[in-house]
Scaffold this motif. Structure first.
Motif, short mmCIF file in Angstrom:
data_model
loop_
_atom_site.label_atom_id
_atom_site.label_comp_id
_atom_site.label_asym_id
_atom_site.label_seq_id
_atom_site.Cartn_x
_atom_site.Cartn_y
_atom_site.Cartn_z
N VAL A 1 0.86 -0.11 7.70
CA VAL A 1 0.60 1.31 7.45
C VAL A 1 -0.72 1.40 6.69
N GLY A 2 -1.71 2.06 7.30
CA GLY A 2 -3.02 2.22 6.68
C GLY A 2 -4.08 1.38 7.38
N ALA A 3 -5.26 1.96 7.56
CA ALA A 3 -6.38 1.23 8.17
C ALA A 3 -7.63 1.37 7.31
N GLY A 4 -7.42 1.22 5.99
CA GLY A 4 -8.55 1.02 5.08
C GLY A 4 -8.92 -0.46 5.13
N PHE A 5 -9.64 -0.93 4.13
CA PHE A 5 -10.05 -2.34 4.16
C PHE A 5 -8.85 -3.29 4.21
N ALA A 6 -7.73 -2.90 3.61
CA ALA A 6 -6.55 -3.77 3.61
C ALA A 6 -5.93 -3.85 5.01
N ALA B 1 -3.14 7.65 9.00
CA ALA B 1 -3.13 9.12 8.96
C ALA B 1 -4.50 9.71 9.31
N GLY B 2 -5.57 9.02 8.94
CA GLY B 2 -6.91 9.52 9.23
C GLY B 2 -7.29 9.31 10.69
N SER B 3 -8.46 9.86 11.05
CA SER B 3 -8.88 9.76 12.46
C SER B 3 -9.73 8.53 12.72
N GLY C 1 -11.48 2.93 7.45
CA GLY C 1 -12.29 3.02 6.22
C GLY C 1 -11.52 3.46 4.99
N GLY C 2 -10.36 4.13 5.19
CA GLY C 2 -9.52 4.51 4.05
C GLY C 2 -10.30 5.31 3.01
N THR C 3 -10.36 4.80 1.80
CA THR C 3 -11.08 5.45 0.70
C THR C 3 -12.42 6.01 1.15
N TRP C 4 -13.14 5.20 1.93
CA TRP C 4 -14.52 5.56 2.27
C TRP C 4 -14.59 6.49 3.47
N GLU D 1 -20.84 -8.22 -3.05
CA GLU D 1 -19.55 -8.75 -3.52
C GLU D 1 -18.38 -7.88 -3.02
N TYR D 2 -18.62 -6.56 -2.93
CA TYR D 2 -17.60 -5.66 -2.41
C TYR D 2 -17.74 -5.65 -0.89
N SER D 3 -17.38 -6.76 -0.28
CA SER D 3 -17.51 -6.94 1.16
C SER D 3 -16.58 -8.08 1.53
N ASP E 1 -4.61 9.30 13.39
CA ASP E 1 -3.95 10.61 13.28
C ASP E 1 -2.43 10.46 13.30
N THR E 2 -1.96 9.40 12.68
CA THR E 2 -0.53 9.08 12.72
C THR E 2 -0.05 8.85 11.29
N ARG E 3 0.58 9.84 10.72
CA ARG E 3 1.09 9.69 9.35
C ARG E 3 2.54 9.24 9.40
N ALA F 1 -0.18 -1.00 3.60
CA ALA F 1 -1.59 -1.08 3.19
C ALA F 1 -2.07 0.35 2.94
N THR F 2 -1.30 1.07 2.16
CA THR F 2 -1.47 2.52 2.04
C THR F 2 -2.44 2.94 0.94
N GLY F 3 -2.97 1.95 0.18
CA GLY F 3 -4.02 2.29 -0.80
C GLY F 3 -3.46 2.71 -2.14
N CYS F 4 -4.25 2.42 -3.17
CA CYS F 4 -3.85 2.76 -4.55
C CYS F 4 -4.34 4.15 -4.95
N LEU F 5 -5.39 4.61 -4.27
CA LEU F 5 -6.01 5.88 -4.63
C LEU F 5 -6.18 6.70 -3.35
N SER F 6 -5.06 6.94 -2.68
CA SER F 6 -5.14 7.59 -1.37
C SER F 6 -4.35 8.90 -1.31
N VAL F 7 -3.71 9.26 -2.42
CA VAL F 7 -2.98 10.55 -2.43
C VAL F 7 -3.66 11.47 -3.44
N VAL G 1 0.26 -4.12 -0.52
CA VAL G 1 -1.06 -4.72 -0.78
C VAL G 1 -1.63 -4.08 -2.03
N THR G 2 -2.05 -4.92 -2.95
CA THR G 2 -2.61 -4.48 -4.24
C THR G 2 -1.69 -3.46 -4.92
N GLY G 3 -0.40 -3.73 -4.85
CA GLY G 3 0.59 -2.81 -5.41
C GLY G 3 0.67 -2.91 -6.92
P1 FAD Z 1 -7.34 2.78 1.23
O1 FAD Z 1 -8.75 2.60 1.47
O2 FAD Z 1 -6.90 3.85 0.32
O3 FAD Z 1 -6.65 2.96 2.65
C1 FAD Z 1 -5.30 3.31 2.77
C2 FAD Z 1 -5.13 4.06 4.06
O4 FAD Z 1 -3.73 4.27 4.26
C3 FAD Z 1 -5.77 5.44 4.05
O5 FAD Z 1 -6.70 5.54 5.09
C4 FAD Z 1 -4.61 6.41 4.24
O6 FAD Z 1 -4.93 7.49 5.07
C5 FAD Z 1 -3.56 5.52 4.87
N1 FAD Z 1 -2.20 5.97 4.58
C6 FAD Z 1 -1.61 6.15 3.37
N2 FAD Z 1 -0.35 6.56 3.51
C7 FAD Z 1 -0.12 6.66 4.85
C8 FAD Z 1 0.99 7.04 5.63
N3 FAD Z 1 2.16 7.42 5.09
N4 FAD Z 1 0.87 7.01 6.98
C9 FAD Z 1 -0.30 6.62 7.56
N5 FAD Z 1 -1.39 6.27 6.87
C10 FAD Z 1 -1.30 6.28 5.52
N6 FAD Z 1 -12.66 -0.22 -5.63
C11 FAD Z 1 -13.53 -1.16 -6.02
O7 FAD Z 1 -13.16 -2.34 -6.08
N7 FAD Z 1 -14.81 -0.84 -6.33
C12 FAD Z 1 -15.26 0.43 -6.25
O8 FAD Z 1 -16.40 0.70 -6.57
C13 FAD Z 1 -14.37 1.44 -5.85
N8 FAD Z 1 -14.79 2.71 -5.74
C14 FAD Z 1 -13.90 3.67 -5.37
C15 FAD Z 1 -14.35 4.98 -5.23
C16 FAD Z 1 -13.48 5.99 -4.90
C17 FAD Z 1 -13.98 7.38 -4.73
C18 FAD Z 1 -12.10 5.70 -4.74
C19 FAD Z 1 -11.12 6.78 -4.42
C20 FAD Z 1 -11.65 4.39 -4.83
C21 FAD Z 1 -12.55 3.37 -5.13
N9 FAD Z 1 -12.16 2.03 -5.20
C22 FAD Z 1 -13.05 1.06 -5.56
C23 FAD Z 1 -10.80 1.65 -4.83
C24 FAD Z 1 -10.65 1.62 -3.28
O9 FAD Z 1 -9.55 2.41 -3.02
C25 FAD Z 1 -10.51 0.18 -2.81
O10 FAD Z 1 -11.68 -0.55 -3.14
C26 FAD Z 1 -10.28 -0.02 -1.32
O11 FAD Z 1 -11.13 0.75 -0.52
C27 FAD Z 1 -8.83 0.20 -0.97
O12 FAD Z 1 -8.59 -0.17 0.35
P2 FAD Z 1 -7.11 -0.07 0.93
O13 FAD Z 1 -7.19 -0.36 2.37
O14 FAD Z 1 -6.19 -0.86 0.11
O15 FAD Z 1 -6.68 1.44 0.68
#
Ligand code: FAD
Ligand code: NAP
Length: 559
Positions: free
Chosen positions: A10-15, A35-37, A40-43, A59-61, A104-106, A137-143, A449-451
């Motif tokens: 679940v999620g297509a950000g970097f994780a 959920a997004g189109s 990239g998640g956060t970005w 380093e952030y790569s 586009d699938t939440r 892989a839903t992200g820590c800062l995604s809500v 992931v990163t929970g």
């Molecule tokens: P996310 O990128 O958050 O991706 C999670 C994805 O899961 C999202 O696309 C979301 O739509 C999807 N999702 C969630 N719930 C559902 C669901 N129920 N159904 C379907 N899809 C779902 N980290 C750093 O290390 N350095 C930085 O400088 C840094 N800058 C940041 C700047 C901002 C503005 C923010 C918000 C965060 C920043 N972070 C930074 C943290 C950043 O979130 C992580 O670096 C990284 O991008 C997280 O990747 P991720 O794939 O784990 O989560």
């Protein structure tokens, strides 16, 4: 009939993106639901003006592909959101990731079926997808967190949240813009908005400690030096508490100027590992208040981040905080505005370090007004603006820079139900409980992931993400090799880990009683106050994960 996979992500950000690549390579059939189109998640979501990374992009790569490291050009040392999103898209294209992503699938429900040991995920559209394993892989800062102000739905102007910024350009020229929130997002956006809007009103509840970001164009020779040393750099990341190598491109810097490399830029990540020593290693308490002030005048506010003791000793912390306030008073011309910008209720090191460009200087502009909404709280959004207990403000645009329901928000909103019909929301009623921030007792074959309970947001997240996904991939490989159907954390292992997570957070600035941060859940009314990330440092954490795997997954049970 549901579609069936080995792993549903679940999620297509970097994780999620890396998980697709890694699990596919193991021969697993995977799908990611996003959920997004796009990727990239956060970005993908945070497109607000000024959005930028605070970890150097080299380093952030990703470190999983040497070819990728060698071919991608970063235009700046700390990249802006559009460049990071371009990178995510490049990765998706290069490794053909999109064919396994449903956009586009939440996901609205995640249920474990004990009958057949399968996770069944339901989407908002009503489709179901099944997987032997589930990776959140839903992200820590995604809500995004949008406070509910009375009358908010009556406002006739435009409304935006930094974490849900539109893809189409937002034109603020000639408009009266109000922004609520002065955390990292607000601080990055405010100088940019001030340049564009007719007038910007900043509604600040708690002032921030922010230092100038070291913003520079990438020099080709520096990038090349990284490329030449990438394997060593990735190794160095593994033994740094914040997952950053602090590699200094000595050759190219010396070659250009004949001078030794400059000290590293203040980065937000070393909040986890405070910090490089000052030039002469003098402690902050060895200096008089006047000397501290003079040091800030000479070297800028960032110099205060270099005093390691300010992160662990309250007296040193208060000395640094006072010097910081002196620095703000120097930078902001209007004395009342300067006082309002001075943090007094908490210390440096309590929150994630904020980096800015021209933040304090922005308050010297004629078209910017600062409003203290701690002194005079916001009471309503009106049809034409915003009212505090002291005054009304006419606005064309309201921007929420009010942060996120961090770390637990996305997991709880996915409505996860484990063995015996137990809901994650019930398990976490008093705060998150995990084993290694990776697994949950009662929820077999489900990984985060990163929970909460992992270094996560206290680390360079790309490093933390790769480590987690690799660990999960290896674990799934182990199960298949040994013919096990499920793996599940034991409650005792979970309790022990949570106790350890709490123990290492004790006595740090993160958990002082005056500290109210999103790390503690303090930004969301009613959220249990628990320090969520693991502050013991990435190397110690990684070592523990490796020990667990090497001991045939101590703390887990198999069936
Ligand atoms: P996310 O990128 O958050 O991706 C999670 C994805 O899961 C999202 O696309 C979301 O739509 C999807 N999702 C969630 N719930 C559902 C669901 N129920 N159904 C379907 N899809 C779902 N980290 C750093 O290390 N350095 C930085 O400088 C840094 N800058 C940041 C700047 C901002 C503005 C923010 C918000 C965060 C920043 N972070 C930074 C943290 C950043 O979130 C992580 O670096 C990284 O991008 C997280 O990747 P991720 O794939 O784990 O989560
Ligand atoms: P944040 O740090 O939680 O800041 C939210 C801001 O909104 C705070 O100033 C908060 O005030 C204010 N706020 C919340 N509710 C409010 C209310 N009801 N009334 C008035 N003000 C209210 O969120 P963020 O700025 O989005 O940053 C979150 C995290 O994302 C960062 O810590 C960082 O990890 C990451 N991030 C990183 C970068 C970067 O530099 N790379 C940029 C952006 C985000 P209080 O402090 O009083 O609660």
């Amino acid at each position: 009939m549901s579609d069936h996979y080995d792993v549903v992500i679940v999620g297509a950000g970097f994780a999620g993106m890396y998980a697709i690549y890694r699990f596919r390579k193991q021969g697993l059939k995977v799908v990611a639901l996003e959920a997004g189109s796009d990727v990239g998640g956060t970005w993908y979501w945070n497109r607000y003006p000024g959005a930028r990374c605070d970890v150097p992009s080299l380093e952030y790569s990703y470190g999983f592909s040497e070819a990728l490291e060698q071919e991608w050009d970063w235009p700046e040392v700390f990249s802006a959101q559009p460049d990071i999103l371009r990178y995510a898209n490049h990765v998706a294209d290069r490794f053909d990731l999109r064919r396994d992503i449903r956009f586009d699938t939440r996901v609205s429900a995640v249920d474990f079926s004990e009958e057949d040991n399968v996770w069944r995920l339901t989407t908002e559209a009503g489709d179901t997808v099944e997987g032997r394993f589930c990776l959140m892989a839903t992200g820590c800062l995604s809500v995004p967190n949008t406070p509910e102000f009375p009358g908010a739905d009556r406002f006739r102007g435009e409304v935006y949240h930094t974490g849900l910024w539109p893809k189409d350009e937002v034109d603020l020229s000639g408009k009266r813009v109000g922004i609520i929130g002065t955390g990292s997002s607000g601080v990055q956006a405010i100088p940019e908005l001030a340049r564009e809007a007719a007038h910007l009103t900043v509604f600040q509840r708690t002032p921030v400690y922010t230092v100038p970001a070291n913003r520079k164009a990438m020099r080709a020779e520096v990038q090349q030096e990284f490329r030449d040393n990438y394997r060593q750099i990735r190794e160095m990341q593994q033994s740094n508490a914040g997952g950053v190598s602090n590699f200094r491109p000595v050759k190219s810097v010396r070659g250009r100027s004949g001078q030794p490399a400059p000290p590293p830029a203040p980065s937000a990540v070393p909040a986890a590992e405070p910090v490089a020593p000052t030039a002469d290693s003098t402690g902050i308490l060895d200096l008089s208040p006047e000397q501290r002030h003079q040091l800030v005048r000479e070297r800028g506010l960032g110099v205060l981040l270099t005093f390691r003791e300010a992160y662990v000793d309250l007296e040193a912390n208060e000395a640094a905080n006072a010097a910081f306030r002196d620095g703000i008073r120097d930078l902001v011309e209007d004395a009342e505005t300067a006082e309002t910008l001075c943090p007094t209720t908490y210390g440096l090191g309590c929150k994630r370090q904020v980096l800015d460009r021209d933040y304090y200087d922005t308050f010297n502009r004629d078209n910017v007004t600062l409003v203290d909404v701690k002194a005079n709280p916001i009471v309503a959004i009106t049809e034409t603006g915003l009212s505090t207990s002291a005054a009304d403000y006419e606005l064309d645009v309201v921007i929420y820079a009010t942060g996120f329901d961090a770390m637990t928000g996305a997991l709880l909103r996915a409505n996860i139900t484990g063995r015996g019909g137990r809901r994650l929301a019930d398990k976490w009623e008093h705060g998150p409980v995990t084993y290694l921030g990776l697994a949950l007792s009662g929820f077999p074959n489900l990984f985060t992931v990163t929970g909460p309970g992992s270094p996560s947001v206290l680390c360079n997240m790309l490093v933390a993400i790769e480590q987690h996904v690799n660990w999960v991939g290896d674990c799934i490989g182990y199960l298949r090799e040994h013919g096990y159907a499920t793996i599940e954390a034991l409650p005792a292992a979970e309790d022990e880990w949570v106790a350890h997570v709490n123990e290492v957070a004790e006595g740090t600035m993160y958990t002082t009683p005056s500290c109210n941060s999103w790390y503690l859940g303090a930004n969301i009314p009613g959220k249990p106050r628990i320090f969520m990330p693991y502050v013991g440092g990435y190397p110690r954490y990684r070592q523990r994960c490796e020990e667990v795997a090497a001991s045939d997954y101590e703390g887990f049970q198999f069936r």
